[in-house]
Scaffold this motif. Structure first.
Motif, PDB file in Angstrom:
ATOM      1  N   GLU A 104      21.207 -40.840  18.454  1.00 35.91           N
ATOM      2  CA  GLU A 104      20.742 -41.743  19.503  1.00 35.91           C
ATOM      3  C   GLU A 104      21.490 -41.468  20.809  1.00 35.91           C
ATOM      4  O   GLU A 104      20.902 -41.443  21.900  1.00 35.91           O
ATOM      5  N   ALA A 105      22.795 -41.211  20.692  1.00 37.06           N
ATOM      6  CA  ALA A 105      23.622 -40.969  21.872  1.00 37.06           C
ATOM      7  C   ALA A 105      23.266 -39.663  22.572  1.00 37.06           C
ATOM      8  O   ALA A 105      23.138 -39.623  23.799  1.00 37.06           O
ATOM      9  N   VAL A 106      23.109 -38.571  21.816  1.00 35.11           N
ATOM     10  CA  VAL A 106      22.816 -37.290  22.468  1.00 35.11           C
ATOM     11  C   VAL A 106      21.427 -37.306  23.104  1.00 35.11           C
ATOM     12  O   VAL A 106      21.213 -36.698  24.163  1.00 35.11           O
ATOM     13  N   LYS A 107      20.492 -38.012  22.490  1.00 35.45           N
ATOM     14  CA  LYS A 107      19.161 -38.127  23.092  1.00 35.45           C
ATOM     15  C   LYS A 107      19.228 -38.907  24.403  1.00 35.45           C
ATOM     16  O   LYS A 107      18.596 -38.530  25.405  1.00 35.45           O
ATOM     17  N   ALA A 108      20.010 -39.977  24.426  1.00 40.23           N
ATOM     18  CA  ALA A 108      20.160 -40.758  25.648  1.00 40.23           C
ATOM     19  C   ALA A 108      20.894 -39.965  26.716  1.00 40.23           C
ATOM     20  O   ALA A 108      20.548 -40.012  27.911  1.00 40.23           O
ATOM     21  N   ALA A 109      21.923 -39.200  26.304  1.00 39.24           N
ATOM     22  CA  ALA A 109      22.665 -38.377  27.258  1.00 39.24           C
ATOM     23  C   ALA A 109      21.768 -37.315  27.880  1.00 39.24           C
ATOM     24  O   ALA A 109      21.840 -37.044  29.089  1.00 39.24           O
ATOM     25  N   ARG A 110      20.906 -36.723  27.077  1.00 40.10           N
ATOM     26  CA  ARG A 110      19.965 -35.736  27.613  1.00 40.10           C
ATOM     27  C   ARG A 110      18.998 -36.392  28.584  1.00 40.10           C
ATOM     28  O   ARG A 110      18.707 -35.857  29.659  1.00 40.10           O
ATOM     29  N   LYS A 111      18.520 -37.591  28.260  1.00 36.68           N
ATOM     30  CA  LYS A 111      17.611 -38.318  29.153  1.00 36.68           C
ATOM     31  C   LYS A 111      18.269 -38.607  30.497  1.00 36.68           C
ATOM     32  O   LYS A 111      17.620 -38.534  31.545  1.00 36.68           O
ATOM     33  N   HIS A 112      19.569 -38.885  30.470  1.00 40.97           N
ATOM     34  CA  HIS A 112      20.299 -39.202  31.701  1.00 40.97           C
ATOM     35  C   HIS A 112      20.801 -37.944  32.413  1.00 40.97           C
ATOM     36  O   HIS A 112      21.439 -38.064  33.470  1.00 40.97           O
ATOM     37  N   GLY A 113      20.536 -36.773  31.869  1.00 43.23           N
ATOM     38  CA  GLY A 113      20.899 -35.527  32.534  1.00 43.23           C
ATOM     39  C   GLY A 113      22.369 -35.150  32.436  1.00 43.23           C
ATOM     40  O   GLY A 113      22.864 -34.366  33.256  1.00 43.23           O
ATOM     41  N   LEU A 114      23.090 -35.672  31.431  1.00 48.09           N
ATOM     42  CA  LEU A 114      24.504 -35.359  31.276  1.00 48.09           C
ATOM     43  C   LEU A 114      24.691 -33.985  30.628  1.00 48.09           C
ATOM     44  O   LEU A 114      23.849 -33.533  29.846  1.00 48.09           O
ATOM     45  N   THR A 115      25.777 -33.319  30.966  1.00 51.87           N
ATOM     46  CA  THR A 115      26.227 -32.172  30.190  1.00 51.87           C
ATOM     47  C   THR A 115      26.750 -32.700  28.865  1.00 51.87           C
ATOM     48  O   THR A 115      27.493 -33.680  28.829  1.00 51.87           O
TER      49      THR A 115
END
Length: 343
Positions: free
Chosen positions: A150-161
């Motif tokens: 859930e976290a990595v999907k959200a991080a990708r959505k927010h454009g984080l490295t």
């Protein structure tokens, strides 16, 4: 520099004083530590704004752990409370030809019983630029693995490295899934990955030919193939580092690393660490140094040199956390390993 977020379990660490064995102990040194919290502390010491996310029990032990993190400048506002207990690990420090021992007591911990939907990832990632997790977190439980996804999907959505340390722990994968099954989907979201000479082999079956980690000698050049195979398996990975520990004895290791970036490979300096104080957190200190280095230096090789020097210094510090400054790391980078008193 953008805020960095890490997520994982922090535990109460209990160690017999000095090099006593468990069977000799009549008291224990009490501190806290865990892979992702160790990275957060490194970055905070380097002057980077960090937030650490975990789940702690709503009791005095949870309060003590959170206060411990705050004293090192780590942001704790996104830590959630719940569950019954703080995970514990017992560490017996090895010496010379006697290796260290670790006993986990973390079953049913607050983080082990976490479930998707408990963390507000949108709030946690607002204004952040980087997210870091390790392979320890999805090994703890199915709920922790699902929350990490859930976290990595959200991080990708927010454009984080997104970065990961593969961090294989055989004692933790007990809930019916193999590391390879779970980690493959998670690593597919990552831009940066690190591991040691065994992680890629244990998790994905990718290994360097003709290596023996117990011999005390490692050939850095043989790990190019490991990086290239990982990059081929995970096209999103643009940067891969392999830490290289030569174990001469429990008290004496050599330490180096390689850094692969889109086909280019650099080999870092090698440090001869003759009197180890505490090797726990060595890989985490490298990760913290690498994140700082990649965000700070124009040259890839300088980022590798910073990370390797930072992690070499960690071996001189008791505890999981790498409590060194940028100035101390850059002093070692410049070749001053004398340990002379600064006046």
């Amino acid at each position: 520099m953008s805020r960095i977020v890490t997520f994982g379990e922090i535990m109460l660490r209990l160690s017999p004083p000095g090099n006593l064995r468990f069977t000799q102990a009549r008291s224990f040194d009490v501190i806290y530590g865990g892979g992702e919290s160790n990275v957060a502390v490194s970055l905070a010491n380097f002057g980077i704004e960090t937030d650490y996310i975990t789940r702690l029990p709503a009791n005095d032990m949870g309060d003590a752990c959170e206060n411990y993190l705050r004293q090192f400048g780590v942001g704790t506002k996104h830590i959630i409370r719940g569950g019954d207990r703080l995970g514990i690990y017992y560490l017996e420090h090895g010496a010379v030809n006697r290796g260290s021992k670790v006993i986990y007591d973390r079953a049913g911990s607050s983080l082990a019983t976490i479930q998707p939907g408990m963390v507000d990832w949108d709030a946690a990632f607002a204004g952040a630029g980087w997210f870091h997790w390790t392979g320890i977190t999805p090994a703890i439980s199915a709920g922790a693995a699902a929350t990490c996804l859930e976290a990595v999907k959200a991080a990708r959505k927010h454009g984080l490295t997104i970065s990961t340390d593969l961090n294989y722990r055989s004692k933790l994968w007990k809930y019916g899934k193999t590391a390879g099954e779970v980690m493959e989907e998670l690593v597919a979201y990552c831009d940066v990955a690190i591991g040691n000479e065994e992680d890629a082999h244990k998790v994905f079956g990718i290994h360097a030919a003709d290596t023996d980690v117990t011999s005390g000698e490692l050939d850095a050049a043989t790990y190019r193939a490991v990086c290239e195979k990982l990059a081929a398996k995970f096209p999103s990975l643009k940067t891969i580092a392999i830490t290289l520990r030569g174990s001469i004895s429990a008290s004496h290791n050599t330490w180096s690393a390689i850094l692969w970036h889109e086909g280019r490979i650099d080999i870092g300096p090698s440090y001869d660490i003759t009197h180890i104080v505490d090797r726990v957190g060595g890989g985490d200190s490298f990760m913290g140094g690498l994140i700082y280095g990649l965000l700070t230096y124009e040259e890839q090789f300088d980022a590798l040199r910073f990370a390797t020097a930072a992690s070499a210094l960690k071996h001189t510090i008791f505890g999981d956390f790498n409590l060194v400054s940028v100035a101390e790391v850059e002093k070692l980078m410049a070749g001053d390993a004398s340990g002379r008193v600064s006046r």
